[in-house]
Every structure is written in structure tokens, then in C-alpha cells.
Design a protein around this motif. Structure first.
Motif, mmCIF file in Angstrom:
data_model
loop_
_atom_site.group_PDB
_atom_site.id
_atom_site.type_symbol
_atom_site.label_atom_id
_atom_site.label_comp_id
_atom_site.label_asym_id
_atom_site.label_seq_id
_atom_site.Cartn_x
_atom_site.Cartn_y
_atom_site.Cartn_z
ATOM 1 N N HIS A 135 0.744 -1.133 0.001
ATOM 2 C CA HIS A 135 0.083 0.121 0.010
ATOM 3 C C HIS A 135 0.680 1.269 -0.046
ATOM 4 O O HIS A 135 1.939 1.373 0.370
ATOM 5 C CB HIS A 135 -0.947 0.118 1.181
ATOM 6 C CG HIS A 135 -2.000 0.954 1.133
ATOM 7 N ND1 HIS A 135 -1.794 2.355 1.589
ATOM 8 C CD2 HIS A 135 -3.365 1.249 0.568
ATOM 9 C CE1 HIS A 135 -2.890 3.067 1.318
ATOM 10 N NE2 HIS A 135 -3.829 2.239 0.672
ATOM 11 N N GLN A 137 0.852 3.957 1.870
ATOM 12 C CA GLN A 137 1.274 4.441 2.961
ATOM 13 C C GLN A 137 2.649 3.884 3.416
ATOM 14 O O GLN A 137 3.276 4.433 4.349
ATOM 15 C CB GLN A 137 0.170 4.112 4.029
ATOM 16 C CG GLN A 137 -0.093 2.904 4.364
ATOM 17 C CD GLN A 137 -1.231 2.543 5.244
ATOM 18 O OE1 GLN A 137 -1.361 3.585 6.392
ATOM 19 N NE2 GLN A 137 -1.964 1.424 5.243
ATOM 20 N N TYR A 138 3.038 2.703 2.997
ATOM 21 C CA TYR A 138 4.393 2.073 3.184
ATOM 22 C C TYR A 138 5.328 2.436 2.328
ATOM 23 O O TYR A 138 6.635 2.608 2.512
ATOM 24 C CB TYR A 138 4.158 0.594 3.534
ATOM 25 C CG TYR A 138 3.267 0.298 4.845
ATOM 26 C CD1 TYR A 138 3.621 0.727 6.129
ATOM 27 C CD2 TYR A 138 2.175 -0.401 4.513
ATOM 28 C CE1 TYR A 138 2.668 0.534 7.087
ATOM 29 C CE2 TYR A 138 1.338 -0.722 5.542
ATOM 30 C CZ TYR A 138 1.556 -0.140 6.649
ATOM 31 O OH TYR A 138 0.705 -0.325 7.732
ATOM 32 N N PHE A 143 7.028 7.461 4.674
ATOM 33 C CA PHE A 143 6.806 6.588 5.681
ATOM 34 C C PHE A 143 8.269 6.324 6.423
ATOM 35 O O PHE A 143 8.216 6.270 7.726
ATOM 36 C CB PHE A 143 6.380 5.084 5.450
ATOM 37 C CG PHE A 143 5.922 4.427 6.563
ATOM 38 C CD1 PHE A 143 4.939 4.662 7.505
ATOM 39 C CD2 PHE A 143 6.472 3.123 6.439
ATOM 40 C CE1 PHE A 143 4.550 3.963 8.515
ATOM 41 C CE2 PHE A 143 6.388 2.449 7.805
ATOM 42 C CZ PHE A 143 5.486 2.643 8.609
ATOM 43 N N LEU A 251 -1.215 4.585 13.133
ATOM 44 C CA LEU A 251 -1.797 4.062 11.671
ATOM 45 C C LEU A 251 -3.271 3.842 11.919
ATOM 46 O O LEU A 251 -3.441 2.591 12.376
ATOM 47 C CB LEU A 251 -0.953 3.118 10.884
ATOM 48 C CG LEU A 251 0.370 3.620 10.399
ATOM 49 C CD1 LEU A 251 1.573 3.796 11.455
ATOM 50 C CD2 LEU A 251 0.738 2.700 9.356
ATOM 51 N N ALA A 257 -6.283 -1.342 3.943
ATOM 52 C CA ALA A 257 -6.447 0.212 3.570
ATOM 53 C C ALA A 257 -6.847 0.222 1.978
ATOM 54 O O ALA A 257 -6.222 0.465 1.082
ATOM 55 C CB ALA A 257 -5.098 0.696 3.777
ATOM 56 N N ALA A 260 -7.429 5.819 2.001
ATOM 57 C CA ALA A 260 -6.268 6.352 2.407
ATOM 58 C C ALA A 260 -6.443 6.581 3.917
ATOM 59 O O ALA A 260 -7.448 7.644 4.202
ATOM 60 C CB ALA A 260 -6.070 7.467 1.561
ATOM 61 N N THR A 262 -5.632 7.727 7.776
ATOM 62 C CA THR A 262 -4.937 8.908 8.326
ATOM 63 C C THR A 262 -3.680 8.257 9.121
ATOM 64 O O THR A 262 -4.047 7.122 10.041
ATOM 65 C CB THR A 262 -5.835 9.739 9.209
ATOM 66 O OG1 THR A 262 -6.883 10.172 8.262
ATOM 67 C CG2 THR A 262 -4.885 11.020 9.719
ATOM 68 N N ILE A 263 -2.491 8.889 9.247
ATOM 69 C CA ILE A 263 -1.380 8.400 10.081
ATOM 70 C C ILE A 263 -1.095 9.953 10.670
ATOM 71 O O ILE A 263 -1.043 10.962 10.365
ATOM 72 C CB ILE A 263 -0.076 8.261 9.122
ATOM 73 C CG1 ILE A 263 -0.440 6.884 8.382
ATOM 74 C CG2 ILE A 263 0.964 7.930 9.940
ATOM 75 C CD1 ILE A 263 0.709 6.807 7.293
ATOM 76 N N TRP A 274 -1.105 12.835 8.344
ATOM 77 C CA TRP A 274 -0.651 12.808 7.140
ATOM 78 C C TRP A 274 -1.679 11.696 6.545
ATOM 79 O O TRP A 274 -1.901 10.578 7.049
ATOM 80 C CB TRP A 274 0.757 12.006 6.981
ATOM 81 C CG TRP A 274 1.278 11.738 5.687
ATOM 82 C CD1 TRP A 274 1.253 12.548 4.525
ATOM 83 C CD2 TRP A 274 1.829 10.542 5.283
ATOM 84 N NE1 TRP A 274 1.878 11.858 3.481
ATOM 85 C CE2 TRP A 274 2.036 10.697 4.021
ATOM 86 C CE3 TRP A 274 2.187 9.379 6.051
ATOM 87 C CZ2 TRP A 274 2.666 9.523 3.365
ATOM 88 C CZ3 TRP A 274 2.775 8.255 5.291
ATOM 89 C CH2 TRP A 274 2.940 8.422 4.065
ATOM 90 N N THR A 275 -2.061 12.082 5.336
ATOM 91 C CA THR A 275 -3.015 11.111 4.547
ATOM 92 C C THR A 275 -2.144 10.683 3.328
ATOM 93 O O THR A 275 -2.300 11.535 2.364
ATOM 94 C CB THR A 275 -4.457 11.772 4.271
ATOM 95 O OG1 THR A 275 -4.945 12.325 5.557
ATOM 96 C CG2 THR A 275 -5.448 10.899 3.789
ATOM 97 N N PRO A 276 -1.628 9.692 3.205
ATOM 98 C CA PRO A 276 -1.084 8.979 2.022
ATOM 99 C C PRO A 276 -2.251 8.679 0.882
ATOM 100 O O PRO A 276 -3.364 8.749 1.246
ATOM 101 C CB PRO A 276 -0.771 7.725 2.384
ATOM 102 C CG PRO A 276 -1.402 7.157 3.545
ATOM 103 C CD PRO A 276 -1.780 8.524 4.300
#
Length: 317
Positions: A135, A137-138, A143, A251, A257, A260, A262-263, A274-276
Motif C-alpha cells: 500500500h 502508505q508504506y 513513511f 496508523l 487500507a 487512504a 490517516t497517519i 498525514w493522509t497518504p
């Protein structure tokens, strides 16, 4: 259809008619320029025929062996019950096919060793399908930068629960290798080990047989500790919390996921969110696998990683 490097798109053969194959994997193959569906095998030929609809040239078979024998099939996607994962991964490798197997690819270190022996020192390529690792986000430098702001990670917690209200669901069958750990808890343990490293001590608790819920406590070689919880009994929830010497990272959607999540990062300098970008991790996983087969990328989840986490799983139970 040609792939990014001009090679013919990888021909996929699917074993099984599971929902994840129908709703996630096949659309990912259809969307990827590096892949095409070549065949589907299922115990019910009619279900296999339904799955190949919309995939020109793909064949439907009423057995898994026929898929392995099809010369148009380059790679196998194993989407069978857990109890059949190792057997059909090994048989596909012995047939000379590359293999992407749904998690858990194996449920013991002995099974991982059996798969490694079938794969040999080189090709074919074999990978366990922990799609969360693909995903966006990683899969970004951002990240890595967030992790660096945490300082040294001292403790972490992962949780994954999905309510399961169908009494005869295959995921509740001990004979088929079911249980909440192999369906949900494996994500938690896998992610903690990916981020915190080798485990030196592990303890687990399980409710039911096969388990409908459970928890684990892990000590890592770094000195950090981690906890995990999972179950079919709670509401849908997933979280990954990392606590470091300089901050806390939370996370919202670490595993499934679809959008997106939220982180949130909290440090002495303040809180940030942060929203990837949203992304299809199944499509990215297919593209990555094709790149590895072409020799254009290193395998993101090698068998050595599977052996590490499965060995810990053995110690939990």
C-alpha cells in the motif's frame, strides 16, 4: 499484452474460487499491463467459468492440476483454504511455475522449509501474499521519514478484528486450517516483526479451537516489546501504534487500507497528520511480482521473512 519492459505479460493461473480471488486479485490482474489471466481452476467448473468471463483467452478448469499443466500459465495464485496452501505451493513450484500464495503460505517452519526445497536456490519465484506491504502508505520515502522521527521504537501494538457471524464459515474450520490468528493475527505479528526485527521471546493466548480471538506479547532483539490482539468477536477495527523515544506514530488503516487511512505523528514539536494517497495494494503486488520475475526488482517478501514470522507463530501456540 506487453509489460513495461516489452516482455509478454505474465500469465496467471488461479487455484480456487475464493472471494479474495474474485473481488481483489482478478481485478488487479485485469488492471495491470504486466499481467493477464490465463486460467482458473476450481472444484466447481461453473464457478471457474464465471471467473474467466471478461478475460479473453483465459481457460476454466474443474481441477487444480489442469491449471498447473497449462503451458500458458507462468505463475500461480494460490487462493485455497489455509490447509492446502503449502501442498499446492509446492506442487506449483515443482511444475516450474512462479507462485504467489495467500497468507499464511505455511503454518509451520517445516512447511516453509518444504517450500524452499521445492523452489530451489534460484527460480521459480515464490512469495507470500501479505498485500498490506504494497500500500502507498508504506511504499514511500515519507513513511521512512516518519519512522525516523520516532527515534528508537520502544514498544508497539497492532490490532485487527473483523466480526464473523456465519457459523459454518470455512475460517472457523480446524480441518481447513482456520482460526482468527491465521486470518487476522498473522497480519499483526508480521507487521510488528517487519518494523521491529527479530523476536527473542513470544507468548500467546487463544480463545477457542480454532481460535476466535487471541493476543500475543513479543520481546525483540532490540529490547523493544510489542503486543498484538485479534479476533472475529469484536467490531471491525485495525490499528498500528508505534511508540518511540521521540514520538508516537498511529496508523488508522495498517492492513486493509482500501482507501487512504490517516497517519498521526506526535512529537515534542507538535502533532501532525498525514493522509497518504489511496492505492490498490493488490495491483501493486501483482506489478511487483511481475518485475521480480523479469529480474527488474528484488523480492519484497522473501521466504526468509516467511520463515521468521512462522517460527514465532509456532512459539505463540
Amino acid at each position: 499484452m506487453g509489460g513495461p519492459s516489452g516482455m509478454t505479460a505474465l500469465g496467471w493461473g488461479v487455484l480456487g474460487a475464493a472471494r479474495i480471488a474474485r473481488s481483489d486479485f482478478l481485478p488487479a490482474v485485469a488492471a495491470s499491463p504486466s499481467a493477464r489471466l490465463a486460467a482458473v481452476g476450481a472444484r466447481d467448473l461453473g464457478r471457474a467459468a464465471e471467473m474467466v468471463e471478461g478475460h479473453p483467452g483465459a481457460r476454466a478448469y474443474g481441477s487444480y492440476d489442469e491449471v498447473l499443466s497449462d503451458p500458458a500459465v507462468d505463475a500461480i495464485y494460490v487462493a485455497l483454504p489455509n490447509s492446502l496452501h503449502t501442498e499446492w505451493t509446492v506442487r506449483a513450484l515443482e511444475a516450474g511455475k512462479h507462485v504467489l500464495c495467500e497468507k499464511p503460505m505455511a503454518r509451520s517452519s517445516a512447511e516453509v522449509q518444504e517450500i524452499a526445497a521445492a523452489a530451489g536456490p534460484g527460480r521459480p519465484v515464490v512469495m507470500e501474499g501479505f498485500m498490506y506491504r504494497f500500500h502507498p502508505q508504506y511504499d514511500t520515502p515519507a513513511f521512512t521519514a516518519l519512522l525516523a522521527e520516532l527515534g528508537e521504537i520502544t514498544t508497539a501494538h497492532a490490532h485487527f478484528s473483523v466480526p464473523l457471524e456465519i457459523p459454518d464459515d470455512f475460517r472457523l474450520s480446524a480441518e481447513l486450517g482456520g482460526g482468527a490468528f491465521w486470518d487476522l493475527g498473522c497480519y499483526c505479528v508480521h507487521a510488528l516483526m517487519w518494523l521491529l526485527g527479530d523476536v527473542t521471546e513470544a507468548r500467546g493466548t487463544f480463545t477457542g479451537h480454532p481460535d476466535v480471538a487471541g493476543s500475543a506479547w513479543l520481546r525483540f532483539a532490540s529490547g523493544a516489546t510489542g503486543t498484538a490482539s485479534w479476533g472475529f468477536t469484536g467490531t471491525f477495527a485495525e490499528r498500528l501504534l508505534l511508540v518511540g523515544t521521540a514520538g508516537v506514530l498511529d496508523l488508522e488503516l495498517p492492513f486493509l487500507a482500501s482507501g487512504a487511512g490517516t497517519i498521526r505523528l506526535a512529537t515534542e514539536h507538535g502533532d501532525r497528520t498525514w493522509t497518504p494517497a489511496a492505492g490498490n495494494q493488490f495491483r501493486t503486488q501483482v506489478d511487483h511480482f511481475s518485475a521480480v520475475v523479469r529480474g527488474d526488482a528484488d523480492l519484497r517478501i522473501p521466504l526468509s521473512e516467511t520463515l521468521r514470522w512462522v517460527t514465532v507463530a509456532e512459539n505463540l501456540r
